[in-house]
Motif scaffolding. Structure first.
Motif, PDB file in Angstrom:
ATOM      1  N   SER A  38       8.727   0.879   1.878  1.00  0.00           N
ATOM      2  CA  SER A  38       7.383   1.357   1.568  1.00  0.00           C
ATOM      3  C   SER A  38       6.982   1.076   0.121  1.00  0.00           C
ATOM      4  CB  SER A  38       7.309   2.868   1.823  1.00  0.00           C
ATOM      5  OG  SER A  38       8.221   3.548   0.987  1.00  0.00           O
ATOM      6  N   LYS A  39       7.799   0.313  -0.583  1.00  0.00           N
ATOM      7  CA  LYS A  39       7.559   0.105  -2.014  1.00  0.00           C
ATOM      8  C   LYS A  39       6.203  -0.536  -2.280  1.00  0.00           C
ATOM      9  CE  LYS A  39       9.775  -1.740  -6.171  1.00  0.00           C
ATOM     10  NZ  LYS A  39      10.944  -2.466  -6.713  1.00  0.00           N
ATOM     11  N   LEU A  40       5.849  -1.569  -1.493  1.00  0.00           N
ATOM     12  CA  LEU A  40       4.594  -2.263  -1.724  1.00  0.00           C
ATOM     13  C   LEU A  40       3.408  -1.360  -1.412  1.00  0.00           C
ATOM     14  CD1 LEU A  40       3.289  -4.899  -2.571  1.00  0.00           C
ATOM     15  CD2 LEU A  40       3.404  -5.675  -0.192  1.00  0.00           C
ATOM     16  N   ARG A  41       3.491  -0.606  -0.302  1.00  0.00           N
ATOM     17  CA  ARG A  41       2.405   0.309   0.039  1.00  0.00           C
ATOM     18  C   ARG A  41       2.242   1.381  -1.034  1.00  0.00           C
ATOM     19  NH1 ARG A  41       1.570   1.758   6.359  1.00  0.00           N
ATOM     20  NH2 ARG A  41       1.440  -0.349   7.179  1.00  0.00           N
ATOM     21  N   GLU A  42       3.356   1.886  -1.517  1.00  0.00           N
ATOM     22  CA  GLU A  42       3.300   2.893  -2.573  1.00  0.00           C
ATOM     23  C   GLU A  42       2.608   2.328  -3.817  1.00  0.00           C
ATOM     24  OE1 GLU A  42       7.098   4.569  -3.437  1.00  0.00           O
ATOM     25  OE2 GLU A  42       7.494   5.091  -1.358  1.00  0.00           O
ATOM     26  N   PHE A  43       2.868   1.058  -4.097  1.00  0.00           N
ATOM     27  CA  PHE A  43       2.221   0.424  -5.241  1.00  0.00           C
ATOM     28  C   PHE A  43       0.713   0.390  -5.040  1.00  0.00           C
ATOM     29  CE2 PHE A  43       0.356  -3.490  -6.967  1.00  0.00           C
ATOM     30  CZ  PHE A  43       0.550  -3.276  -8.333  1.00  0.00           C
ATOM     31  N   TYR A  44       0.269   0.008  -3.829  1.00  0.00           N
ATOM     32  CA  TYR A  44      -1.166  -0.040  -3.547  1.00  0.00           C
ATOM     33  C   TYR A  44      -1.802   1.342  -3.696  1.00  0.00           C
ATOM     34  CZ  TYR A  44      -0.495  -4.714  -1.508  1.00  0.00           C
ATOM     35  OH  TYR A  44      -0.197  -6.044  -1.305  1.00  0.00           O
ATOM     36  N   ILE A  45      -1.158   2.355  -3.139  1.00  0.00           N
ATOM     37  CA  ILE A  45      -1.699   3.709  -3.207  1.00  0.00           C
ATOM     38  C   ILE A  45      -1.749   4.186  -4.651  1.00  0.00           C
ATOM     39  CG2 ILE A  45      -1.386   6.103  -2.492  1.00  0.00           C
ATOM     40  CD1 ILE A  45      -2.298   4.142  -0.286  1.00  0.00           C
ATOM     41  N   HIS A  46      -0.710   3.889  -5.412  1.00  0.00           N
ATOM     42  CA  HIS A  46      -0.688   4.284  -6.822  1.00  0.00           C
ATOM     43  C   HIS A  46      -1.833   3.623  -7.580  1.00  0.00           C
ATOM     44  CE1 HIS A  46       0.529   3.825 -11.083  1.00  0.00           C
ATOM     45  NE2 HIS A  46       0.965   5.059 -10.926  1.00  0.00           N
ATOM     46  N   GLU A  47      -2.061   2.329  -7.315  1.00  0.00           N
ATOM     47  CA  GLU A  47      -3.154   1.631  -7.982  1.00  0.00           C
ATOM     48  C   GLU A  47      -4.502   2.226  -7.597  1.00  0.00           C
ATOM     49  OE1 GLU A  47      -2.984  -1.299 -10.229  1.00  0.00           O
ATOM     50  OE2 GLU A  47      -1.140  -0.113 -10.373  1.00  0.00           O
ATOM     51  N   ALA A  48      -4.654   2.574  -6.318  1.00  0.00           N
ATOM     52  CA  ALA A  48      -5.909   3.151  -5.852  1.00  0.00           C
ATOM     53  C   ALA A  48      -6.167   4.510  -6.493  1.00  0.00           C
ATOM     54  CB  ALA A  48      -5.886   3.287  -4.325  1.00  0.00           C
ATOM     55  N   LEU A  49      -5.144   5.362  -6.541  1.00  0.00           N
ATOM     56  CA  LEU A  49      -5.300   6.692  -7.130  1.00  0.00           C
ATOM     57  C   LEU A  49      -5.605   6.608  -8.621  1.00  0.00           C
ATOM     58  CD1 LEU A  49      -2.437   8.639  -5.315  1.00  0.00           C
ATOM     59  CD2 LEU A  49      -4.889   8.755  -4.854  1.00  0.00           C
ATOM     60  N   THR A  50      -4.942   5.692  -9.291  1.00  0.00           N
ATOM     61  CA  THR A  50      -5.194   5.513 -10.722  1.00  0.00           C
ATOM     62  C   THR A  50      -6.633   5.070 -10.966  1.00  0.00           C
ATOM     63  OG1 THR A  50      -2.883   4.955 -11.139  1.00  0.00           O
ATOM     64  CG2 THR A  50      -4.487   4.268 -12.801  1.00  0.00           C
ATOM     65  N   TYR A  51      -7.116   4.146 -10.125  1.00  0.00           N
ATOM     66  CA  TYR A  51      -8.490   3.664 -10.259  1.00  0.00           C
ATOM     67  C   TYR A  51      -9.486   4.801 -10.016  1.00  0.00           C
ATOM     68  CZ  TYR A  51     -12.671   0.802  -9.641  1.00  0.00           C
ATOM     69  OH  TYR A  51     -13.927   0.268  -9.767  1.00  0.00           O
ATOM     70  N   ILE A  52      -9.232   5.619  -8.994  1.00  0.00           N
ATOM     71  CA  ILE A  52     -10.116   6.746  -8.693  1.00  0.00           C
ATOM     72  C   ILE A  52     -10.134   7.733  -9.854  1.00  0.00           C
ATOM     73  CG2 ILE A  52     -10.411   8.785  -7.226  1.00  0.00           C
ATOM     74  CD1 ILE A  52      -9.409   7.052  -4.876  1.00  0.00           C
ATOM     75  N   GLU A  53      -8.960   8.057 -10.386  1.00  0.00           N
ATOM     76  CA  GLU A  53      -8.865   9.018 -11.483  1.00  0.00           C
ATOM     77  C   GLU A  53      -9.638   8.561 -12.720  1.00  0.00           C
ATOM     78  OE1 GLU A  53      -4.696   9.417 -12.069  1.00  0.00           O
ATOM     79  OE2 GLU A  53      -4.430  10.822 -10.421  1.00  0.00           O
ATOM     80  N   HIS A  54      -9.656   7.243 -12.950  1.00  0.00           N
ATOM     81  CA  HIS A  54     -10.304   6.704 -14.145  1.00  0.00           C
ATOM     82  C   HIS A  54     -11.778   6.369 -13.933  1.00  0.00           C
ATOM     83  CE1 HIS A  54      -6.158   5.293 -15.832  1.00  0.00           C
ATOM     84  NE2 HIS A  54      -6.353   6.596 -15.940  1.00  0.00           N
TER      85      HIS A  54
END
Length: 307
Positions: A186-202
């Motif tokens: 799930s490493k790649l999916r986790e990376f995508y989700i992390h990028e999405a959450l970071t973008y939303i937060e900012h």
């Protein structure tokens, strides 16, 4: 900070049997702490049936006991749990847990919640159907237990200090329990989700679209929406709306910004659209919510004109 301590007599010595504390600050959105404690239970001591509003994790320091918990279909399942194991109680799940008659358990617990908790538990594999924690790494398990004990014994530290240790607890929980194959798969999916959450937060305060968020991850909208909902249990639209409303509620509670300015701060150029979205989410208008929750219990005089 509210703390309760109960004591009992044994062989002439007074021993502490229970520590229970309520976290005094509710202004943490990504990860919040609600209550925590430690208990050395008496034989056959039980709690429940009851349901919680948040996630509640128990780690067994010694002894054994039984957990009875409703699964995802509402059927009660029974689990025997011993020392160096733990169990997660989920929001609105009906549970009862009972200490063993011969070897009652001693445990430490944390009640917490936040926007990213579900995705973390999914990574570990904890769910309504699999609530029992099994560590795969002894050292990390011990580090996790130490963080829980630290929190339970340091109730007078600042809220930020305790939240910092809560993050450490979750890190050790994740790394001690996550299946290695699952973690790598799930490493790649986790990376995508992390990028999405970071973008939303900012960028939540801007007029961003789901296509914008998917684009940051280099994914098409359909596939992005699928993996996002699988990870967080919400569609990207639902998560973005929920995040904006949480931030709006935080501003209404802690600041004296006008309703229009609060709406602008969370991405709504039109005050009417913001007020409608807020009422749909909380059931009352922003002005009424502020009246009920403002930290100083005051409302700006100009709000009658801006609501």
């Amino acid at each position: 900070m509210v703390q309760v301590q109960m004591k009992f007599m044994t062989r002439g010595n007074i021993m502490q049997n229970l520590i229970f504390s309520i976290f005094p600050n509710q202004n943490f959105v990504d990860l919040g702490l609600f209550q925590f404690g430690w208990e050395r239970c008496t034989p056959a001591h039980s709690f429940g049936p009851a349901a919680r509003n948040h996630y509640l994790f128990h780690y067994i320091l010694s002894g054994t006991g039984t957990l009875m918990a409703d699964d995802s279909k509402g059927v009660t399942q029974t689990y025997s749990i011993k020392s160096m194991q733990g169990f997660m109680i989920f929001p609105n799940q009906i549970t009862t847990y009972v200490a063993d008659k011969q070897l009652p358990w001693e445990y430490v617990w944390l009640e917490f919640d936040g926007l990213r908790v579900k995705s973390l538990l999914d990574t570990i594999g904890l769910s309504l159907d699999k609530p029992v924690y099994h560590a795969r790494n002894k050292s990390l398990r011990e580090d996790m237990a130490n963080e829980m004990l630290y929190i339970s014994r340091h109730k007078d530290e600042s809220p930020f200090h305790l939240i910092g240790h809560l993050y450490l607890f979750l890190d050790y929980l994740l790394r001690s329990a996550a299946d290695e194959q699952l973690e790598h798969g799930s490493k790649l999916r986790e990376f995508y989700i992390h990028e999405a959450l970071t973008y939303i937060e900012h960028n939540f305060q801007n007029e961003i679209t789901i296509e914008d968020i998917a684009g940051v991850c280099g994914l098409n909208r359909t596939y992005f929406g699928k993996i996002f909902k699988e990870a967080l249990g919400k569609t990207p639209q639902e998560f973005l709306l929920n995040y904006r409303m949480l931030k709006a509620a935080e501003l209404l509670k802690l600041t004296s910004l006008s309703i229009g300015d609060v709406g602008l701060a969370v991405g709504y150029a039109n005050q009417m659209h913001f007020s409608r979205a807020f009422k749909n989410n909380y059931g009352i208008s922003p002005r009424e919510w502020r009246y009920q929750n403002h930290i100083n219990n005051t409302v700006d005089s100009d709000e009658e004109h801006t609501q």
